[in-house]
Design a protein around this motif. Sequence first.
Motif, PDB file in Angstrom:
ATOM      1  N   ARG B  57      18.851  -2.390  49.594  1.00 28.18           N
ATOM      2  CA  ARG B  57      18.804  -4.313  50.047  1.00 28.18           C
ATOM      3  C   ARG B  57      17.954  -4.674  49.338  1.00 28.18           C
ATOM      4  O   ARG B  57      18.145  -5.651  48.200  1.00 28.18           O
ATOM      5  CB  ARG B  57      18.736  -4.124  51.231  1.00 28.18           C
ATOM      6  CG  ARG B  57      19.742  -3.075  51.989  1.00 28.18           C
ATOM      7  CD  ARG B  57      19.228  -3.048  53.703  1.00 28.18           C
ATOM      8  NE  ARG B  57      19.988  -2.161  53.938  1.00 28.18           N
ATOM      9  CZ  ARG B  57      20.683  -1.438  53.829  1.00 28.18           C
ATOM     10  NH1 ARG B  57      19.645  -0.011  53.668  1.00 28.18           N
ATOM     11  NH2 ARG B  57      21.474  -0.148  54.445  1.00 28.18           N
ATOM     12  N   HIS B  86      15.459  -4.517  57.644  1.00 27.69           N
ATOM     13  CA  HIS B  86      16.053  -3.220  57.662  1.00 27.69           C
ATOM     14  C   HIS B  86      15.043  -2.514  58.353  1.00 27.69           C
ATOM     15  O   HIS B  86      15.232  -1.261  58.907  1.00 27.69           O
ATOM     16  CB  HIS B  86      16.633  -2.980  56.325  1.00 27.69           C
ATOM     17  CG  HIS B  86      16.829  -1.297  56.091  1.00 27.69           C
ATOM     18  ND1 HIS B  86      18.519  -1.162  56.867  1.00 27.69           N
ATOM     19  CD2 HIS B  86      16.293   0.017  55.793  1.00 27.69           C
ATOM     20  CE1 HIS B  86      18.293  -0.096  56.549  1.00 27.69           C
ATOM     21  NE2 HIS B  86      17.316   0.863  55.422  1.00 27.69           N
ATOM     22  N   THR B  89      15.190  -3.052  62.001  1.00 28.69           N
ATOM     23  CA  THR B  89      16.417  -2.172  62.836  1.00 28.69           C
ATOM     24  C   THR B  89      16.445  -1.298  63.348  1.00 28.69           C
ATOM     25  O   THR B  89      16.887  -0.461  64.205  1.00 28.69           O
ATOM     26  CB  THR B  89      17.531  -3.009  61.529  1.00 28.69           C
ATOM     27  OG1 THR B  89      16.859  -4.498  61.102  1.00 28.69           O
ATOM     28  CG2 THR B  89      19.151  -2.721  62.975  1.00 28.69           C
ATOM     29  N   ILE B 151      22.904  -9.785  62.814  1.00 32.35           N
ATOM     30  CA  ILE B 151      22.950  -8.215  63.123  1.00 32.35           C
ATOM     31  C   ILE B 151      22.151  -8.086  64.899  1.00 32.35           C
ATOM     32  O   ILE B 151      23.344  -6.562  65.300  1.00 32.35           O
ATOM     33  CB  ILE B 151      21.278  -8.328  62.454  1.00 32.35           C
ATOM     34  CG1 ILE B 151      21.293  -7.972  60.557  1.00 32.35           C
ATOM     35  CG2 ILE B 151      20.608  -6.559  62.349  1.00 32.35           C
ATOM     36  CD1 ILE B 151      20.219  -8.268  60.086  1.00 32.35           C
ATOM     37  N   GLU B 155      24.874  -5.674  66.792  1.00 35.86           N
ATOM     38  CA  GLU B 155      23.974  -4.438  67.646  1.00 35.86           C
ATOM     39  C   GLU B 155      24.905  -4.569  68.912  1.00 35.86           C
ATOM     40  O   GLU B 155      24.664  -3.086  69.290  1.00 35.86           O
ATOM     41  CB  GLU B 155      22.737  -4.109  67.617  1.00 35.86           C
ATOM     42  CG  GLU B 155      21.981  -4.165  65.828  1.00 35.86           C
ATOM     43  CD  GLU B 155      22.036  -2.728  65.363  1.00 35.86           C
ATOM     44  OE1 GLU B 155      22.371  -1.811  66.247  1.00 35.86           O
ATOM     45  OE2 GLU B 155      20.964  -2.682  64.689  1.00 35.86           O
ATOM     46  N   VAL B 176      30.496  -4.307  62.089  1.00 34.06           N
ATOM     47  CA  VAL B 176      30.064  -3.676  60.893  1.00 34.06           C
ATOM     48  C   VAL B 176      29.286  -4.705  59.721  1.00 34.06           C
ATOM     49  O   VAL B 176      28.599  -3.994  59.492  1.00 34.06           O
ATOM     50  CB  VAL B 176      31.252  -2.772  60.223  1.00 34.06           C
ATOM     51  CG1 VAL B 176      30.667  -2.999  58.338  1.00 34.06           C
ATOM     52  CG2 VAL B 176      32.307  -1.492  60.435  1.00 34.06           C
ATOM     53  N   LYS B 179      25.310  -4.484  61.926  1.00 36.85           N
ATOM     54  CA  LYS B 179      25.255  -3.711  61.677  1.00 36.85           C
ATOM     55  C   LYS B 179      24.656  -3.514  60.267  1.00 36.85           C
ATOM     56  O   LYS B 179      23.457  -2.422  59.508  1.00 36.85           O
ATOM     57  CB  LYS B 179      25.432  -1.881  62.547  1.00 36.85           C
ATOM     58  CG  LYS B 179      26.626  -1.497  61.286  1.00 36.85           C
ATOM     59  CD  LYS B 179      27.373  -0.161  62.516  1.00 36.85           C
ATOM     60  CE  LYS B 179      26.148   0.607  62.510  1.00 36.85           C
ATOM     61  NZ  LYS B 179      26.598   2.185  62.745  1.00 36.85           N
ATOM     62  N   THR B 180      25.682  -3.557  59.153  1.00 34.00           N
ATOM     63  CA  THR B 180      25.150  -3.556  57.548  1.00 34.00           C
ATOM     64  C   THR B 180      25.039  -5.053  56.971  1.00 34.00           C
ATOM     65  O   THR B 180      24.710  -4.522  55.919  1.00 34.00           O
ATOM     66  CB  THR B 180      26.574  -2.292  57.074  1.00 34.00           C
ATOM     67  OG1 THR B 180      26.371  -0.992  58.288  1.00 34.00           O
ATOM     68  CG2 THR B 180      25.868  -1.695  55.988  1.00 34.00           C
ATOM     69  N   PHE B 184      23.059  -6.950  53.778  1.00 32.86           N
ATOM     70  CA  PHE B 184      22.887  -6.793  52.227  1.00 32.86           C
ATOM     71  C   PHE B 184      24.162  -8.103  51.802  1.00 32.86           C
ATOM     72  O   PHE B 184      23.033  -9.154  50.519  1.00 32.86           O
ATOM     73  CB  PHE B 184      24.892  -5.834  52.686  1.00 32.86           C
ATOM     74  CG  PHE B 184      24.731  -4.976  51.801  1.00 32.86           C
ATOM     75  CD1 PHE B 184      23.156  -3.663  53.035  1.00 32.86           C
ATOM     76  CD2 PHE B 184      25.399  -3.823  51.090  1.00 32.86           C
ATOM     77  CE1 PHE B 184      23.639  -2.344  53.244  1.00 32.86           C
ATOM     78  CE2 PHE B 184      24.820  -2.463  51.301  1.00 32.86           C
ATOM     79  CZ  PHE B 184      23.923  -1.196  51.686  1.00 32.86           C
ATOM     80  N   GLY B 213      28.802  -4.572  51.553  1.00 32.49           N
ATOM     81  CA  GLY B 213      28.114  -3.374  53.011  1.00 32.49           C
ATOM     82  C   GLY B 213      29.860  -3.214  53.561  1.00 32.49           C
ATOM     83  O   GLY B 213      29.096  -2.107  54.583  1.00 32.49           O
ATOM     84  N   GLN B 217      29.737   0.753  54.389  1.00 34.12           N
ATOM     85  CA  GLN B 217      29.361   1.353  56.063  1.00 34.12           C
ATOM     86  C   GLN B 217      30.636   1.900  56.534  1.00 34.12           C
ATOM     87  O   GLN B 217      30.693   3.173  57.662  1.00 34.12           O
ATOM     88  CB  GLN B 217      29.417   0.060  56.790  1.00 34.12           C
ATOM     89  CG  GLN B 217      29.234   0.896  58.624  1.00 34.12           C
ATOM     90  CD  GLN B 217      27.777   1.595  58.812  1.00 34.12           C
ATOM     91  OE1 GLN B 217      27.416   1.266  58.431  1.00 34.12           O
ATOM     92  NE2 GLN B 217      28.194   2.777  59.338  1.00 34.12           N
ATOM     93  N   ASP B 220      30.307   5.507  54.983  1.00 35.48           N
ATOM     94  CA  ASP B 220      29.620   6.568  55.460  1.00 35.48           C
ATOM     95  C   ASP B 220      30.038   6.939  56.884  1.00 35.48           C
ATOM     96  O   ASP B 220      29.901   7.656  57.287  1.00 35.48           O
ATOM     97  CB  ASP B 220      28.279   5.208  56.379  1.00 35.48           C
ATOM     98  CG  ASP B 220      27.219   5.909  56.353  1.00 35.48           C
ATOM     99  OD1 ASP B 220      26.517   6.063  55.575  1.00 35.48           O
ATOM    100  OD2 ASP B 220      26.133   5.715  57.186  1.00 35.48           O
TER     101      ASP B 220
END
Lengths: 333, 333
Positions: B57, B86, B89, B151, B155, B176, B179-180, B184, B213, B217, B220
């Motif tokens: 980041r 980050h 978080t 963010i 969450e 998404v 959270k990510t 970004f 971002g 995710q 991921d």
Amino acid sequence: MGLDHAATKPHEKLAAHLANKLDQVNTLIRARMESRHAPRIPEVTAHLVEAGGKRLRPMLTLAAADMCGYGGDFDVHLAATVEFIHTATLLHDDVVDESAQRRGRPAANLLWDNKSSVLVGDYLFSRAFQLMVETGSLRVLDILANASATIAEGEVLQLTASRDLATNEAIYLQIVRGKTAALFSAATEVGGVISGVSEDQVQALYDYGDALGIAFQIVDDLLDYQGQSTATGKNVGDDFRERKLTLPVIKAVAEASEDERAFWTRTIEKGQQRDGDLDHALELLERHDALGRTRQDANVWADKAKSSLNRLADHPVRQMLLDLTDFVIARVS
Amino acid sequence: MGLDHAATKPHEKLAAHLANKLDQVNTLIRARMESRHAPRIPEVTAHLVEAGGKRLRPMLTLAAADMCGYGGDFDVHLAATVEFIHTATLLHDDVVDESAQRRGRPAANLLWDNKSSVLVGDYLFSRAFQLMVETGSLRVLDILANASATIAEGEVLQLTASRDLATNEAIYLQIVRGKTAALFSAATEVGGVISGVSEDQVQALYDYGDALGIAFQIVDDLLDYQGQSTATGKNVGDDFRERKLTLPVIKAVAEASEDERAFWTRTIEKGQQRDGDLDHALELLERHDALGRTRQDANVWADKAKSSLNRLADHPVRQMLLDLTDFVIARVS
């Protein structure tokens, strides 16, 4: 309490004087609590933000701006900001660890889980951040950023220091500034800053909030050992049972005999408490006049708060804040 | 992975190109992590901030500023800001509830307690806030305040939606982004803003961060079902065991037969899992080509990221960011 404050309680007078602005604060709080995407958020916050808090911190911002002759709308933004930060702090404070839950502590987070408390607190903090950016004042942002750091640092310090008998009055004061006074002083300071008053006046407002916050927290810690549970919503001795070193105990520890020190080490540091320990603790506080001397400290801070106010020009709200300061102290005299 | 990226990994190239600035970021992070009053803070953060993170980041902020010809120092401030947010978080994400702890989830907060994770996270967030105020840019503050709200909202949304089979791809995308992607896109956007480039270019940088971002995710979430634990640090099926609805499962649920739906209801919604369930889940994902179609989605977002970059002028860093985007996708192709 021994005094009859019915209908003349200073924070009620202040609330009546600021009623119009307070309504706007409440409307703004409700609007910004909403979340289109996550309905869980107002669910969690409603019982905290809505449920009859005294709105003490937002009133301090409104009162400061009012005394300074402020004519705009950003006092409402900043009052809501301060209340959001306060509520976020309460939510994060509610996060407890497994062991504490097992000891059956009744905390707001038992209504919701730890994770919700953390994440909804973060959400409120981000909302506060948006509100303050809207004021367009970098100085206000600087003040609130520094207050946030002081709050968080104080909370962490409390975590490590509160069960350590080496914690002295200077460390206690740092903790108190973090957990209470930093937000009080930021609340009054930003009220002056947006009004564009002189640096002397801004400083006087900061000093008032700082000293009032410290007096307020010392009184709170004192009430834990001498209050009635109806007045405080806490039971006598909660801090002792939670092994939290506060000013009365710090004063008693400083003068403890060897035996007494062994008692505090066992009950506070090691957490080995048994029946009768609270009574013995109260006896030791009495023996060293720890409650009386803590009350004197609260009075000293209240006097500092009032003399800071007296550096400001005369104003009806100034008198209400002077009375408020006396009222905070009256809870323990 | 199937590809040999040794010594030519795009984030390593980027790190080499930005080495001087990254050193300054690391120095600033270390300086601001310190706490005079609460030594517990660097203790808790060190293993997160110091321990070999890729600094993805902060590199995005530095890279954006570099591409835009920025000549000042605030890119370093903002890169540190982004890393602090980050890390905060991550700490808050580590807070788990009793039930989750009982299931033996290995989380960073087992090293420390929940309360430390929360309060030290708050401290890092307040430090981030101070750093961004130092840039003196209200626009930067506005971007980061909005990102923080996205963010936190994401969450909370994940908390309520992730075990609910009604969660669809649109809700997944919101989660998404929270959270990510929000961090970004804020990271790349502020790099452009402090450089004073045109609105078109700022928008292109935002769009790049957002799409990268999201691709990141999705990949991921895909790796959770097809990765090797060494590559990801996670075990195959962690999300399934934690009953977390991610894109592959959402796609399989959308096409589920009655029997299949009952399986997902039992395992994800009700959390009644038994031996063999993960294998059956993988079989269902295969049956509906859910992994293949998730991979296609990741590719679409990676293409969006690259075409956003192509709206910017040619620059050595632009090529590195294009390669980085391909690399993110290469992890699952």
